[in-house]
Motif scaffolding. Structure first.
Motif, mmCIF file in Angstrom:
data_model
loop_
_atom_site.group_PDB
_atom_site.id
_atom_site.type_symbol
_atom_site.label_atom_id
_atom_site.label_comp_id
_atom_site.label_asym_id
_atom_site.label_seq_id
_atom_site.Cartn_x
_atom_site.Cartn_y
_atom_site.Cartn_z
ATOM 1 N N ILE A 43 2.819 -13.057 -3.790
ATOM 2 C CA ILE A 43 1.484 -13.568 -3.807
ATOM 3 C C ILE A 43 0.611 -12.879 -2.944
ATOM 4 O O ILE A 43 1.186 -12.283 -1.810
ATOM 5 N N ALA A 44 -0.460 -12.305 -3.187
ATOM 6 C CA ALA A 44 -1.345 -11.486 -2.282
ATOM 7 C C ALA A 44 -2.746 -11.624 -2.549
ATOM 8 O O ALA A 44 -3.060 -12.403 -3.444
ATOM 9 N N CYS A 45 -3.439 -11.497 -1.693
ATOM 10 C CA CYS A 45 -4.871 -11.547 -1.397
ATOM 11 C C CYS A 45 -5.825 -10.579 -1.125
ATOM 12 O O CYS A 45 -5.492 -9.496 -0.487
ATOM 13 N N LYS A 46 -6.867 -10.232 -1.972
ATOM 14 C CA LYS A 46 -7.689 -9.119 -1.567
ATOM 15 C C LYS A 46 -8.386 -9.093 -0.436
ATOM 16 O O LYS A 46 -9.131 -10.227 -0.211
ATOM 17 N N ARG A 47 -8.265 -7.927 0.347
ATOM 18 C CA ARG A 47 -9.035 -8.001 1.487
ATOM 19 C C ARG A 47 -10.335 -7.937 1.329
ATOM 20 O O ARG A 47 -11.114 -7.367 0.339
ATOM 21 N N GLY A 63 0.928 -1.239 -0.086
ATOM 22 C CA GLY A 63 0.174 0.337 0.012
ATOM 23 C C GLY A 63 0.839 1.273 0.124
ATOM 24 O O GLY A 63 0.328 2.296 0.383
ATOM 25 N N GLU A 64 2.090 1.029 -0.417
ATOM 26 C CA GLU A 64 3.012 2.286 -0.246
ATOM 27 C C GLU A 64 3.068 2.923 -1.757
ATOM 28 O O GLU A 64 3.802 2.684 -2.560
ATOM 29 N N VAL A 65 1.943 3.653 -1.939
ATOM 30 C CA VAL A 65 1.782 4.318 -2.929
ATOM 31 C C VAL A 65 2.145 5.889 -3.116
ATOM 32 O O VAL A 65 1.814 6.605 -1.922
ATOM 33 N N ALA A 66 3.160 6.208 -3.912
ATOM 34 C CA ALA A 66 3.708 7.692 -3.789
ATOM 35 C C ALA A 66 2.567 8.703 -3.644
ATOM 36 O O ALA A 66 1.518 8.588 -4.614
ATOM 37 N N ARG A 67 2.604 9.792 -2.910
ATOM 38 C CA ARG A 67 1.724 10.550 -2.905
ATOM 39 C C ARG A 67 2.469 12.028 -2.941
ATOM 40 O O ARG A 67 3.103 12.183 -2.161
ATOM 41 N N ALA A 68 1.880 13.052 -3.923
ATOM 42 C CA ALA A 68 2.684 14.211 -4.155
ATOM 43 C C ALA A 68 2.338 15.078 -3.026
ATOM 44 O O ALA A 68 0.931 15.233 -2.704
ATOM 45 N N PRO A 69 3.063 15.836 -2.266
ATOM 46 C CA PRO A 69 2.516 16.859 -1.416
ATOM 47 C C PRO A 69 1.821 18.033 -1.900
ATOM 48 O O PRO A 69 2.389 18.344 -3.118
ATOM 49 N N ARG A 70 0.969 18.737 -1.309
ATOM 50 C CA ARG A 70 0.584 19.781 -1.713
ATOM 51 C C ARG A 70 0.813 20.888 -0.934
ATOM 52 O O ARG A 70 0.639 20.886 0.414
ATOM 53 N N ARG A 71 1.305 22.049 -1.695
ATOM 54 C CA ARG A 71 1.910 23.271 -0.791
ATOM 55 C C ARG A 71 0.860 23.779 0.290
ATOM 56 O O ARG A 71 -0.255 24.001 -0.208
ATOM 57 N N GLY A 72 1.208 23.864 1.541
ATOM 58 C CA GLY A 72 0.094 24.253 2.406
ATOM 59 C C GLY A 72 -0.847 23.401 3.007
ATOM 60 O O GLY A 72 -1.600 24.204 3.883
ATOM 61 N N LEU A 73 -0.937 22.432 2.401
ATOM 62 C CA LEU A 73 -2.111 21.591 2.718
ATOM 63 C C LEU A 73 -1.495 20.143 3.160
ATOM 64 O O LEU A 73 -0.415 19.730 2.752
ATOM 65 N N PRO A 74 -2.141 19.555 4.080
ATOM 66 C CA PRO A 74 -1.740 18.040 4.830
ATOM 67 C C PRO A 74 -1.916 17.169 3.574
ATOM 68 O O PRO A 74 -2.859 17.193 2.791
ATOM 69 N N LEU A 75 -1.078 16.102 3.815
ATOM 70 C CA LEU A 75 -1.207 14.970 2.961
ATOM 71 C C LEU A 75 -2.685 14.507 3.227
ATOM 72 O O LEU A 75 -3.121 14.369 4.143
ATOM 73 N N PRO A 76 -3.459 13.698 1.880
ATOM 74 C CA PRO A 76 -4.549 13.266 2.012
ATOM 75 C C PRO A 76 -4.577 12.017 2.759
ATOM 76 O O PRO A 76 -3.404 11.373 2.917
ATOM 77 N N PRO A 77 -5.473 11.702 3.494
ATOM 78 C CA PRO A 77 -5.335 10.422 4.381
ATOM 79 C C PRO A 77 -5.230 9.175 3.467
ATOM 80 O O PRO A 77 -5.368 9.246 2.510
ATOM 81 N N VAL A 78 -4.500 7.855 4.042
ATOM 82 C CA VAL A 78 -4.062 6.919 3.377
ATOM 83 C C VAL A 78 -5.108 5.986 3.485
ATOM 84 O O VAL A 78 -5.525 5.517 4.397
ATOM 85 N N ALA A 79 -5.661 5.376 2.200
ATOM 86 C CA ALA A 79 -6.715 4.443 2.260
ATOM 87 C C ALA A 79 -6.106 3.155 2.768
ATOM 88 O O ALA A 79 -4.788 2.805 2.244
ATOM 89 N N PRO A 80 -6.741 2.301 3.238
ATOM 90 C CA PRO A 80 -6.185 0.781 3.644
ATOM 91 C C PRO A 80 -5.914 0.270 2.225
ATOM 92 O O PRO A 80 -6.313 0.356 1.266
ATOM 93 N N ALA A 81 -4.675 -0.697 2.255
ATOM 94 C CA ALA A 81 -4.138 -1.312 1.283
ATOM 95 C C ALA A 81 -5.100 -2.367 0.527
ATOM 96 O O ALA A 81 -5.896 -3.207 1.443
ATOM 97 N N PRO A 82 -5.706 -2.437 -0.424
ATOM 98 C CA PRO A 82 -6.475 -3.548 -1.070
ATOM 99 C C PRO A 82 -6.220 -4.796 -0.948
ATOM 100 O O PRO A 82 -6.866 -5.845 -1.005
ATOM 101 N N LEU A 83 -4.778 -5.106 -0.864
ATOM 102 C CA LEU A 83 -4.401 -6.427 -0.906
ATOM 103 C C LEU A 83 -3.396 -6.712 0.360
ATOM 104 O O LEU A 83 -2.969 -5.849 1.137
ATOM 105 N N LEU A 84 -3.406 -7.788 0.721
ATOM 106 C CA LEU A 84 -2.697 -8.567 1.744
ATOM 107 C C LEU A 84 -1.572 -9.545 1.553
ATOM 108 O O LEU A 84 -2.095 -10.572 0.527
ATOM 109 N N ALA A 85 -0.350 -9.205 1.600
ATOM 110 C CA ALA A 85 0.602 -10.083 1.334
ATOM 111 C C ALA A 85 0.463 -11.661 1.937
ATOM 112 O O ALA A 85 -0.010 -11.597 2.989
ATOM 113 N N VAL A 86 0.598 -12.561 0.983
ATOM 114 C CA VAL A 86 0.553 -14.151 1.678
ATOM 115 C C VAL A 86 1.806 -14.592 1.426
ATOM 116 O O VAL A 86 2.706 -14.867 0.438
ATOM 117 N N GLY A 87 2.453 -14.683 2.737
ATOM 118 C CA GLY A 87 3.789 -15.248 2.865
ATOM 119 C C GLY A 87 4.761 -14.223 2.191
ATOM 120 O O GLY A 87 4.712 -12.991 2.246
#
Length: 312
Positions: free
Chosen positions: A304-308, A257-281
């Protein structure tokens, strides 16, 4: 190894691990986004019952023609020519998938055919397009790209430390005559940087970088992972085989779920949505026995990943 694979003289990379990771259901729907020679697809299809479905995609028209010939009589199989990055545009995939398989990079048939221009082992046209019906060939791109642009591609996609020297040599060469064959490019790289590493051709990184660039492989991978996460049903599995660190890093970070998010001048970073996938092993690599049988597996990494359920 199955009889079909023996007939084709080809062993898919980490076939057993992929099939186990997908947890195939007999009535499920599965998509192979990189059909190639079809080894993984056949193994999935062999485990499907009458209600199961296999969707096949590939950018290469030759791979698609092969799939259409082989599966013409099987109502469970649907074949589509296209980039796996666009799987969500296929209604059959968007309706819901129980598994997605991606075997990244260049396929064995593409490497074996000198006419496709992927390898410096034989001489052929400097093409490298996975879909020869679209876009510029490597020769066409090198004939018009700027020196700094070429250098940047070789550095970013090939991690080539001598990228500037090679780019300069390419630009100097094209003033006399543009590069048009794989041997011409390979010989130019040797002249430009010499033979630095034992057991590794000097042009390896250059060919990798140009292939990745001309096919937008990393961009397609990022888009394809997002499309797969969208199409998978809750509990559906994603299996991705990478062959170099640039690809594997993208896959690993997407699953985390580590997707790059561009910072916006003077504004906080948007909230991070839960990663849609879960690593399997953990990441899986081929064992010594497989590498001995199939040297292509040496650099392969399977994740391998599984969709939550909550990502539905």
């Amino acid at each position: 190894m199955t009889h079909a694979l023996q007939v084709l003289g080809h062993e898919p990379v980490m076939l057993t691990q992929v099939v186990a990771g997908l947890c195939i259901k007999t009535d499920g729907t599965y998509l192979d986004g990189t059909f190639g020679r079809g080894g993984h697809a056949r193994a999935v299809l062999a485990r499907l019952g009458p209600q199961g479905r296999l969707l096949v995609m590939d950018r290469d028209p030759e791979a698609i023609a092969s799939a259409q010939r082989e599966f013409a009589g099987d109502a469970r199989v649907a074949v589509r020519h296209g980039n796996f990055a666009d799987m969500a545009d296929w209604p059959s995939a968007l309706a819901g998938l129980d598994g997605v398989m991606l075997d990244l990079g260049v396929s064995s048939p593409q490497l074996d055919d000198a006419g496709r221009g992927f390898s410096f082992q034989g001489d052929g046209p400097l093409d490298m397009r996975m879909d020869p019906t679209r876009g510029l060939s490597v020769a066409q791109w090198l004939a018009q790209a700027g020196e700094m642009e070429i250098s940047d591609v070789l550095w970013r996609h090939g991690e080539e430390r001598m990228s500037r020297r090679i780019a300069k040599a390419i630009v100097e060469q094209r003033r006399e005559r543009p590069l048009v064959t794989t041997r011409e490019l390979a010989d130019l790289v040797i002249r430009a940087i010499g033979r630095r590493e034992p057991h590794k051709h000097p042009a390896t990184r250059t060919f990798q970088a140009l292939r990745i660039h001309i096919n937008d492989e990393l961009g397609s991978l990022q888009a394809g992972l997002a499309a797969a996460a969208r199409c998978l049903r809750p509990g559906g599995r994603l299996a991705v085989i990478s062959f170099h660190s640039l690809e594997d890093r993208i896959v690993k970070n997407f699953i985390r779920g580590e997707v790059a998010r561009a910072p916006r001048r003077g504004l906080p970073l948007p909230p991070v949505a839960p990663a849609p996938l879960l690593a399997v092993g953990h990441a899986i690599q081929a064992d010594a026995a497989e590498v001995a049988r199939n040297p292509r597996a040496r650099s392969a990494v399977l994740r391998i990943a599984c969709k939550r359920a909550e990502a539905a």
